[in-house]
Design a protein around this motif. Structure first.
Motif, PDB file in Angstrom:
ATOM      1  N   ALA A  67      -5.974  10.244  14.615  1.00  0.00           N
ATOM      2  CA  ALA A  67      -4.781  11.062  14.405  1.00  0.00           C
ATOM      3  C   ALA A  67      -3.609  10.515  15.212  1.00  0.00           C
ATOM      4  O   ALA A  67      -2.468  10.485  14.744  1.00  0.00           O
ATOM      5  N   GLY A  68      -3.887  10.047  16.420  1.00  0.00           N
ATOM      6  CA  GLY A  68      -2.833   9.451  17.251  1.00  0.00           C
ATOM      7  C   GLY A  68      -2.277   8.172  16.640  1.00  0.00           C
ATOM      8  O   GLY A  68      -1.064   7.936  16.663  1.00  0.00           O
ATOM      9  N   PHE A  71      -0.049   9.112  13.831  1.00  0.00           N
ATOM     10  CA  PHE A  71       1.220   9.593  14.377  1.00  0.00           C
ATOM     11  C   PHE A  71       2.115   8.422  14.783  1.00  0.00           C
ATOM     12  O   PHE A  71       3.314   8.407  14.487  1.00  0.00           O
ATOM     13  N   ASP A  74       3.545   6.815  11.786  1.00  0.00           N
ATOM     14  CA  ASP A  74       4.628   7.664  11.286  1.00  0.00           C
ATOM     15  C   ASP A  74       5.901   7.447  12.099  1.00  0.00           C
ATOM     16  O   ASP A  74       6.999   7.355  11.544  1.00  0.00           O
ATOM     17  N   ALA A  84       1.978  18.015  10.544  1.00  0.00           N
ATOM     18  CA  ALA A  84       0.927  18.294  11.515  1.00  0.00           C
ATOM     19  C   ALA A  84      -0.404  18.555  10.811  1.00  0.00           C
ATOM     20  O   ALA A  84      -1.469  18.176  11.305  1.00  0.00           O
ATOM     21  N   TYR A  87      -2.051  15.219  10.110  1.00  0.00           N
ATOM     22  CA  TYR A  87      -2.696  14.645  11.298  1.00  0.00           C
ATOM     23  C   TYR A  87      -4.013  15.353  11.593  1.00  0.00           C
ATOM     24  O   TYR A  87      -5.027  14.724  11.886  1.00  0.00           O
TER      25      TYR A  87
END
Length: 115
Positions: A67-68, A71, A74, A84, A87
């Motif tokens: 997920a990081g 991010f 992105d 959100a 993610y």
């Protein structure tokens, strides 16, 4: 090599669901996210965390790391806009998939537990 292909396909499916279905973005972003997620999660999660800390810790770490990475992808792109929910969806799908994938790695003796 087969394990990496399975890991990539699993990560791509998670990325496709999160990026394409949840965030309504192009599937090519899911492909790029899957490449990054597969490489980093293999090097960090499968090679270091899994043998030293076990399956559950490695699965959670892979989900958070995935997920990081999504991010950061992105943030680096002006064209990609994720939510959100995207993610969270990606992180959860990766963590669940990795839990079963790690069991395979241990059972097939591809990764040896040190704990």
């Amino acid at each position: 090599m087969t394990a990496l292909i399975v890991k990539f396909v699993m990560t791509f499916v998670a990325a496709w669901v999160a990026v394409t279905l949840v965030a309504d973005q192009e599937w090519t972003w899911a492909l790029l996210g899957a490449f990054l997620g597969t490489a980093v999660n293999y090097l960090v999660g499968d090679a270091f965390i899994l043998p030293n800390y076990g399956n559950i810790t490695a699965s959670v770490a892979d989900g958070i790391l995935g997920a990081g990475l999504l991010f950061l992808l992105d943030l680096m792109s002006a064209d990609l806009r994720l939510t959100a929910t995207a993610y969270l969806t990606f992180g959860l799908l990766v963590a669940i998939g990795e839990y079963f994938f790690h069991r395979y790695l241990i059972d097939a003796r591809i990764v040896e537990k040190r704990t």
